[in-house]
Design an enzyme around this catalytic site. Structure first.
Site, short mmCIF file in Angstrom:
data_model
loop_
_atom_site.label_atom_id
_atom_site.label_comp_id
_atom_site.label_asym_id
_atom_site.label_seq_id
_atom_site.Cartn_x
_atom_site.Cartn_y
_atom_site.Cartn_z
N GLY A 1 -4.48 -4.35 -3.76
CA GLY A 1 -5.49 -3.32 -4.05
C GLY A 1 -4.76 -2.04 -4.39
O GLY A 1 -4.10 -1.46 -3.54
N HIS A 2 -4.80 -1.65 -5.65
CA HIS A 2 -4.04 -0.49 -6.11
C HIS A 2 -5.01 0.64 -6.47
O HIS A 2 -5.82 0.48 -7.38
CB HIS A 2 -3.16 -0.87 -7.31
CG HIS A 2 -2.12 -1.89 -6.94
ND1 HIS A 2 -1.21 -2.39 -7.83
CD2 HIS A 2 -1.82 -2.50 -5.77
CE1 HIS A 2 -0.42 -3.26 -7.24
NE2 HIS A 2 -0.79 -3.35 -5.97
N ASP B 1 0.81 -1.23 0.00
CA ASP B 1 0.00 0.00 0.00
C ASP B 1 0.84 1.27 0.00
O ASP B 1 0.42 2.31 0.53
CB ASP B 1 -0.96 0.02 1.21
CG ASP B 1 -1.87 -1.20 1.21
OD1 ASP B 1 -2.19 -1.70 0.11
OD2 ASP B 1 -2.26 -1.63 2.30
N LYS C 1 1.93 2.13 -5.13
CA LYS C 1 2.51 1.60 -6.37
C LYS C 1 1.61 1.87 -7.56
O LYS C 1 2.08 2.26 -8.63
CB LYS C 1 2.72 0.07 -6.23
CG LYS C 1 3.70 -0.31 -5.13
CD LYS C 1 3.73 -1.81 -4.91
CE LYS C 1 2.46 -2.39 -4.38
NZ LYS C 1 2.11 -2.02 -3.00
N GLN D 1 2.11 -5.90 -3.27
CA GLN D 1 2.60 -6.03 -1.90
C GLN D 1 3.88 -5.22 -1.67
O GLN D 1 4.17 -4.31 -2.44
CB GLN D 1 2.84 -7.50 -1.52
CG GLN D 1 1.58 -8.27 -1.22
CD GLN D 1 1.09 -9.04 -2.41
OE1 GLN D 1 1.84 -9.70 -3.09
NE2 GLN D 1 -0.18 -8.95 -2.66
P1 GDP Z 1 -0.72 0.34 -3.55
O1 GDP Z 1 -1.32 -0.94 -3.09
O2 GDP Z 1 0.75 0.41 -3.30
O3 GDP Z 1 -1.05 0.70 -4.96
O4 GDP Z 1 -1.36 1.48 -2.62
P2 GDP Z 1 -2.90 1.63 -2.20
O5 GDP Z 1 -3.69 2.11 -3.34
O6 GDP Z 1 -3.38 0.41 -1.51
O7 GDP Z 1 -2.79 2.72 -1.07
C1 GDP Z 1 -2.22 3.96 -1.32
C2 GDP Z 1 -3.25 5.04 -1.01
O8 GDP Z 1 -2.59 6.30 -0.98
C3 GDP Z 1 -4.33 5.20 -2.05
O9 GDP Z 1 -5.52 5.59 -1.43
C4 GDP Z 1 -3.81 6.35 -2.94
O10 GDP Z 1 -4.85 7.05 -3.61
C5 GDP Z 1 -3.16 7.21 -1.92
N1 GDP Z 1 -2.02 8.00 -2.35
C6 GDP Z 1 -0.99 7.67 -3.18
N2 GDP Z 1 -0.07 8.65 -3.21
C7 GDP Z 1 -0.53 9.62 -2.37
C8 GDP Z 1 0.00 10.86 -1.94
O11 GDP Z 1 1.09 11.28 -2.31
N3 GDP Z 1 -0.75 11.59 -1.05
C9 GDP Z 1 -1.94 11.14 -0.58
N4 GDP Z 1 -2.60 11.90 0.28
N5 GDP Z 1 -2.46 9.97 -0.96
C10 GDP Z 1 -1.75 9.21 -1.83
P1 IMO Z 2 -0.83 -4.18 -2.25
O1 IMO Z 2 -0.41 -4.71 -3.59
C1 IMO Z 2 -0.93 -4.63 2.08
C2 IMO Z 2 -0.88 -8.71 3.66
C3 IMO Z 2 -2.13 -9.12 4.40
C4 IMO Z 2 -1.55 -10.08 5.42
C5 IMO Z 2 -0.43 -10.76 4.63
C6 IMO Z 2 -0.82 -12.12 4.07
O2 IMO Z 2 -2.14 -3.49 -2.27
O3 IMO Z 2 0.26 -3.39 -1.63
P2 IMO Z 2 -2.39 -12.82 2.04
O4 IMO Z 2 -3.86 -12.61 1.83
O5 IMO Z 2 -1.54 -12.22 0.98
O6 IMO Z 2 -2.04 -14.26 2.31
O7 IMO Z 2 -2.08 -12.02 3.42
O8 IMO Z 2 -0.10 -9.90 3.57
N1 IMO Z 2 -1.07 -8.20 2.28
C7 IMO Z 2 -1.05 -6.91 1.96
N2 IMO Z 2 -0.93 -5.81 2.73
N3 IMO Z 2 -0.99 -4.51 0.74
C8 IMO Z 2 -1.10 -5.60 -0.04
O9 IMO Z 2 -1.07 -5.53 -1.40
C9 IMO Z 2 -1.15 -6.87 0.56
N4 IMO Z 2 -1.27 -8.13 0.10
C10 IMO Z 2 -1.20 -8.92 1.16
O10 IMO Z 2 -2.77 -8.02 5.00
O11 IMO Z 2 -0.93 -9.35 6.45
MG MG Z 3 -2.82 -1.62 -1.79
#
Ligand code: GDP
Ligand code: IMO
Ligand code: MG
Length: 429
Positions: free
Chosen positions: A40-41, A13, A16, A223
């Protein structure tokens, strides 16, 4: 113009998806190479806000080919739902391609995931419950089913029955669950195939051909490296072997590691983690709550509140080195805008000793204590800054301190979720 990998440097999270959405402009192919719909991106751009789980974040550029690589495990119902939802919102999936070698998430995988977590009790990992670990375990245990099998109805039927015989023993005798009937599963997956067949191809060859033609391939990690099965905080990790590390990118797309010339690590300007496991800089106090509220830190996939803490420079230095990151993208700097002062973890203390490495053992991982350096906050809105020099001096100092600590420059600093809310110090590609 070889391949560039975008990897998560923390526990996932990091943003990416957001970085890939920005960089995809300069690539011909954007490919996801690992995991499944545990990822979840989030992407916020001119088309709206989207949460992608298996489709690459390059999908918003209609002329780019988007690849779901062989390294993924795919729940076809989830993929169909994602495609339908994108199409409904005006996002074309015409150029989406799915690897014929990707593995299928089958109905027993989430059942086993959930039952297994229950059996672990206090030692539960806090998985997403999507069946990802059981699907990868079956791949390694050679009881997986590749998506290509769906093209051969009789072969699929035979394989399904063979695997399900094993799985029904496990479900009934080990987990005390009811057995599954192969027929409805066969019908359901046939139906899925009728929707997905047009997307499925040899994506490895597609990527290799693009590289032979000198085109740029952007590889989107899922991840974070600290969740990596081999080098993460075991056993609180995910299960696809080198999912989160740059080395896995070649394996998960079917290209040569020699084609990768740039590795971009994505790091949040602080630390978060979802699920259980060690997190040395976790803040369980009001400051942690404040970080969560300022950053709206709730999981994209499960909606769970993310655990929050100060930037962990020891862990980040470790993952920069593991991945060979030439530069990093530092995201969510704006989330820190209101803080009076900030802390950065510059070393750990373990058994009275100061260390600069991430230990391997469980007890050690849970016992490390952060050693902090405190820095002044900037208490200024950074979300409109587009040049590094626009940032308040305290924010510049904060970024510089992180760069020095982890040994990699910040090529990009993101100050908001939207595509253009970024300070590009070095264009990366
Ligand atoms: P990922 O799994 O690495 O793609 O990240 P996620 O989407 O799960 O979580 C990142 C969160 O941060 C999302 O809600 C994005 O919209 C948000 N985000 C990304 N870059 C920024 C930033 O620079 N500032 C803020 N406030 N939010 C950001
Ligand atoms: P993105 O791509 C954050 C975590 C789960 C748990 C562990 C194992 O959005 O960054 P799993 O279901 O993969 O067997 O769970 O890994 N986990 C993540 N945490 N971002 C993710 O993906 C994750 N994918 C798995 O919360 O701790
Ligand atoms: Mg994510």
């Amino acid at each position: 113009m070889p391949a560039v990998v975008v990897i998560g440097g923390q526990w996932g999270d990091e943003g990416k998806g957001r970085i890939v959405d920005l960089l995809a402009r300069k690539a011909s192919i954007v490919a996801r190479y690992s995991a499944g719909h545990n990822a979840g991106h989030t992407i916020v751009n001119h088309m709206g806000k989207f949460a992608l789980h298996v489709v690459p974040a390059g999908i918003f550029y209609p002329e780019k080919t988007c690849v779901i690589g062989n390294g993924l495990v795919i729940d076809p119902a989830v993929l169909i739902e994602e495609i339908t939802s994108l199409e409904t919102r005006g996002v074309s999936t015409e150029k989406l391609r799915v690897s014929d070698r990707a593995q299928l998430v089958m109905p027993w995988h989430p059942m086993i995931d959930i039952a297994d977590e229950q059996l672990r009790g206090v030692n539960a990992v806090g998985t997403t419950g999507k069946g990802i670990t059981p699907a990868f375990a079956d791949k390694v245990g050679r009881l997986g089913i590749r998506i290509a099998e769906l093209a051969d109805p009789d072969g699929f039927s035979e394989r399904l029955r063979f695997v399900l015989e094993h799985k029904n023993r496990l479900l009934t005798r080990y987990y005390d669950l009811d057995p599954l009937d192969p027929e409805p599963i066969e019908d359901e997956y046939r139906e899925h195939w009728s929707r997905l067949a047009r997307y499925v191809t040899d994506t490895g060859e597609l990527c290799r051909e693009a590289l032979r033609q000198g085109e740029r391939v952007l590889l989107e990690g899922a991840q974070g490296t600290l969740l990596d099965l081999d080098n993460g905080t075991y056993d609180f990790v995910t299960s696809s072997v080198p999912t989160s590390m740059a080395a896995g990118a070649a394996m998960g797309t079917g290209i040569s590691p020699r084609d990768i010339d740039r590795v971009v690590g994505v790091y949040k300007a602080y630390q978060t983690r979802v699920g259980a496991g060690p997190m040395p800089t976790e803040l369980t106090d009001a400051t942690g709550d404040r970080l969560r509220e300022c950053g709206q830190e709730y999981g994209t996939t499960t909606g769970r509140p993310r655990r929050c803490g100060w930037f962990d420079g020891v862990a980040a230095r470790y993952t920069v080195q593991l991945n060979g990151c030439q530069s990093i993208s530092l995201t969510r700097l704006d989330v820190l805008d209101t803080f009076e002062s900030l802390k950065v973890c510059v070393a750990y203390e373990l058994d009275g000793r100061r260390i600069m490495t991430v230990p391997a053992g469980r007890r050690a991982l849970f016992s490390t204590r952060p050693i902090y350096e405190e820095m002044p906050g900037w208490q200024t809105d950074t979300s409109r800054c587009r040049n590094f020099d626009d940032l308040p001096t305290a924010a510049q100092d904060y970024v510089r301190r992180i760069e020095k600590l982890i040994g990699a420059p910040a090529a990009l600093v993101s100050v908001g979720p939207e595509r253009d809310q970024a300070i590009i110090v070095d264009p990366i590609i």
